[in-house]
Design an enzyme around this catalytic site. Structure first.
Site, mmCIF file in Angstrom:
data_model
loop_
_atom_site.group_PDB
_atom_site.id
_atom_site.type_symbol
_atom_site.label_atom_id
_atom_site.label_comp_id
_atom_site.label_asym_id
_atom_site.label_seq_id
_atom_site.Cartn_x
_atom_site.Cartn_y
_atom_site.Cartn_z
ATOM 1 C CB ILE A 4 -10.116 37.949 111.141
ATOM 2 C CG1 ILE A 4 -8.818 37.486 111.797
ATOM 3 C CG2 ILE A 4 -10.142 39.442 110.960
ATOM 4 C CD1 ILE A 4 -7.609 37.688 110.905
ATOM 5 N N GLY A 7 -11.145 29.650 115.069
ATOM 6 C CA GLY A 7 -10.607 28.336 114.729
ATOM 7 C C GLY A 7 -11.068 27.308 115.736
ATOM 8 C CB ALA A 8 -10.469 23.688 115.995
ATOM 9 C CD GLU A 9 -5.003 24.675 118.972
ATOM 10 O OE1 GLU A 9 -4.931 24.167 120.098
ATOM 11 O OE2 GLU A 9 -4.056 24.712 118.187
ATOM 12 C CB ALA A 10 -6.540 29.856 118.623
ATOM 13 C CB ILE A 12 -7.452 34.451 114.280
ATOM 14 C CG1 ILE A 12 -7.142 32.951 114.307
ATOM 15 C CG2 ILE A 12 -6.320 35.244 113.636
ATOM 16 C CD1 ILE A 12 -5.897 32.562 115.038
ATOM 17 C CE LYS A 21 -5.421 45.375 107.372
ATOM 18 N NZ LYS A 21 -5.852 44.740 106.115
ATOM 19 C CG ASP A 121 -3.048 20.805 111.836
ATOM 20 O OD1 ASP A 121 -3.559 19.933 111.110
ATOM 21 O OD2 ASP A 121 -3.705 21.740 112.343
#
Lengths: 212, 335
Positions: A4, A7-10, A12, A21, A121
């Protein structure tokens, strides 16, 4: 399983388990970093985020419930929060409602700081509005500290996020955040807010100079 | 001179750069670069002494200007507008260049424009690489910024909270006795290393900090003296931090181009890391040619021309230098 968000590091991923869900947050390998550094970063953030998310909830800040942690695959399995990110929501709301939400955000940051938690963050992309609650997510850069400097940087990041992403109402929004923050932290809030200004002045090309 | 002449395609703009250690003159006509000439002040010891650098600029401007005119094969009388770097930068250097620019403009009776140095870097990057709407990583001895265009301004998504990455590298080089400039020396030594030493990694959201890294690397050197290994680890750590904040900003802004500029852009390892990262996000990676990635007069003249053609005019009073002029304070009327 459905991707879905990248991201920058992961990555999802969304999955259904027993009709419910759930989200898998998988910190992926970064080829640009040397392997030793890459693994240390992914491992410490996965481990740290799990603990911080749980501790934040204990401090009274809504966060997703953690179901599992897979350290080898640097993956966290957690509750899926259905809602809208503040990044989009704030842009749509009228001034008074926006201020209300921002004040609540400030209160929640205060609760985190009172419990020694630095989020690391704070941006409106990492806050989800759901069922009248503001969920804080993405504690990957978080850590534990009661240091005024660390709390000051934490607040400053949110201010900078407002300035770059919500420039139309950045100042009012951040003022509202500070109002909420003061409500929770009381006198100590001023020390942190002053430090925020100091840190800002330390960076490059800032007109406002703060003298101690 | 009438405004119609000024916005002509062939308007010639002469730009003077001098915010830090480089004095440069660039001449641009339309979107064509006619000349880019510069001289760089190298301190005999220690870092840049602002007053010494300013003296260097005053001393070298004449020859730089003459060379630029000669290269572009034009004479002073053909210049339609003067642009200069109004800030941010070192006070004495800025004032020296501003004074020269004012004198030129008044003598030639042409308009004068003070332009933002950092925005100049982004615009010359777009011109020389063909990037349309990039996320820019601007890394030099004085600046470390992640910049993207959003609603009329270049917004800073991430920046250093203390010293610039180039400053971190230069100061480490000085600490361990490497000759100036430090960056290329560190890059060379790093290639001989065969071990990664753990150093502090400091990313705060989309911002970063380098002073802790500098201290730790220096301490490590006095402890182990393993210079190539420390150079390697310093680069790997600092550049991984830069790549990560760029990656975060890329995910955040959703841009499809990554532009690398500034003096540190010359580093091959940094280029490699950003290229890998960009590919992973299906973004186009572009590096500004070295000559235009360093501080240069051409970026000043190009930005001055853009501003002029979009109606920006400065009075002499408005040409007072701005040492702390931020990237996000400029109204980007030309985009």
């Amino acid at each position: 399983m459905e991707l879905i968000r990248k991201g920058a590091e992961a990555n999802i991923l969304l999955e259904k388990r027993n009709g419910e869900k759930i989200v898998l947050k998988n910190r992926i390998q970064k080829k640009y970093r040397v392997p030793q550094l890459d693994f240390v970063i992914r491992d410490t953030r996965t481990k740290g985020e799990t603990k911080l998310i749980t501790d934040a909830r204990r401090a009274g800040v809504p966060t997703p419930i953690i179901f599992e942690i897979d350290r080898k695959n640097t993956t966290i399995v957690m509750q899926y929060i259905e809602g809208e990110r503040l990044r989009e929501l704030l842009e749509k709301l009228p001034d008074n409602q926006r201020a209300e939400i921002c004040e609540k955000v400030g209160q929640q940051i205060g609760k985190l700081h009172n419990s020694k938690i630095i989020h690391g963050d704070l941006t409106t992309s990492n806050m989800i509005y759901s069922r009248d609650c503001i969920y804080f997510i993405d504690f990957g850069l978080g850590y534990y500290s009661l240091d005024i400097e660390d709390q000051g940087v934490d607040l400053l990041l949110l201010k900078r996020a407002f300035l770059s992403t919500h420039y139309k109402f950045a100042d009012q929004a951040f003022e509202a955040v500070l109002r909420g923050y003061r409500k929770v932290l009381g006198r100590r809030a001023e020390a942190v807010i002053n430090r925020t200004k100091e840190i800002e002045a330390r960076a490059r090309y800032v007109v406002e100079r703060v003298t101690r | 001179m009438s405004d119609t002449k000024l916005v002509n395609r062939l308007t010639i703009c002469l730009g003077v750069e001098g915010t830090a250690h480089t004095i440069g003159v660039g001449i641009v006509s339309g979107s064509k670069i006619l000349a880019n000439v510069s001289r760089t002040y190298v301190p005999t010891k220690g870092g840049i002494h602002p007053r010494e650098a300013a003296r260097f600029h005053a001393d070298k401007l004449k020859i730089v200007l003459e060379e630029a005119l000669q290269k572009s094969n034009i004479n002073l009388k053909q210049i339609d507008v003067i642009a200069f770097s109004i800030g941010p930068g070192l006070g004495p250097c800025l004032r020296t260049v501003a004074t020269a620019a004012r004198a030129l403009a008044m003598r030639l009776e042409v308009p004068i424009l003070g332009v933002n140095h950092c925005v100049g870097h982004v615009e010359i990057g777009r011109l020389t690489t063909g990037a349309q709407d990039p996320l820019t990583l601007y890394v030099s001895g004085g600046n470390t910024q992640v910049i993207a265009f959003e609603s009329g301004r270049y917004r800073i998504f991430g920046e250093t909270l203390d010293i610039a990455v180039g400053n971190c590298l230069d100061r480490f080089a000085r600490e361990v006795g490497l000759p100036h400039p430090g960056g290329p020396q560190i890059e060379k030594l790093a290639a001989q290393a065969n071990e990664y030493i753990s150093l502090p990694y400091s990313v705060k959201g989309m911002d970063l900090a380098f002073s802790g890294l500098l201290t730790a690397a220096s301490k490590e050197y006095y402890k182990t003296k393993k210079l190539p290994e420390i150079c390697y680890s310093l680069q790997e750590t600092a550049f991984a931090m830069l790549t990560e904040v760029t990656e975060r900003a890329l995910a955040h802004t959703g841009k499809s181009e990554v532009l690398l500029t500034g003096g540190v852009a010359a580093n091959k390892r940094l280029q490699g890391m950003l290229r890998l990262m960009s590919e992973e996000h299906n973004a186009n990676f572009l590096v500004v040619p070295f000559e235009y990635a360093m501080d240069n007069g051409t970026m000043i003249s190009w930005l001055g021309l853009l501003m002029l053609q979009h109606g920006v005019r400065h009075t002499i009073e408005e040409t007072a230098v701005r040492q702390r002029f931020r990237t996000d304070e400029v109204d980007v009327v030309w985009r």
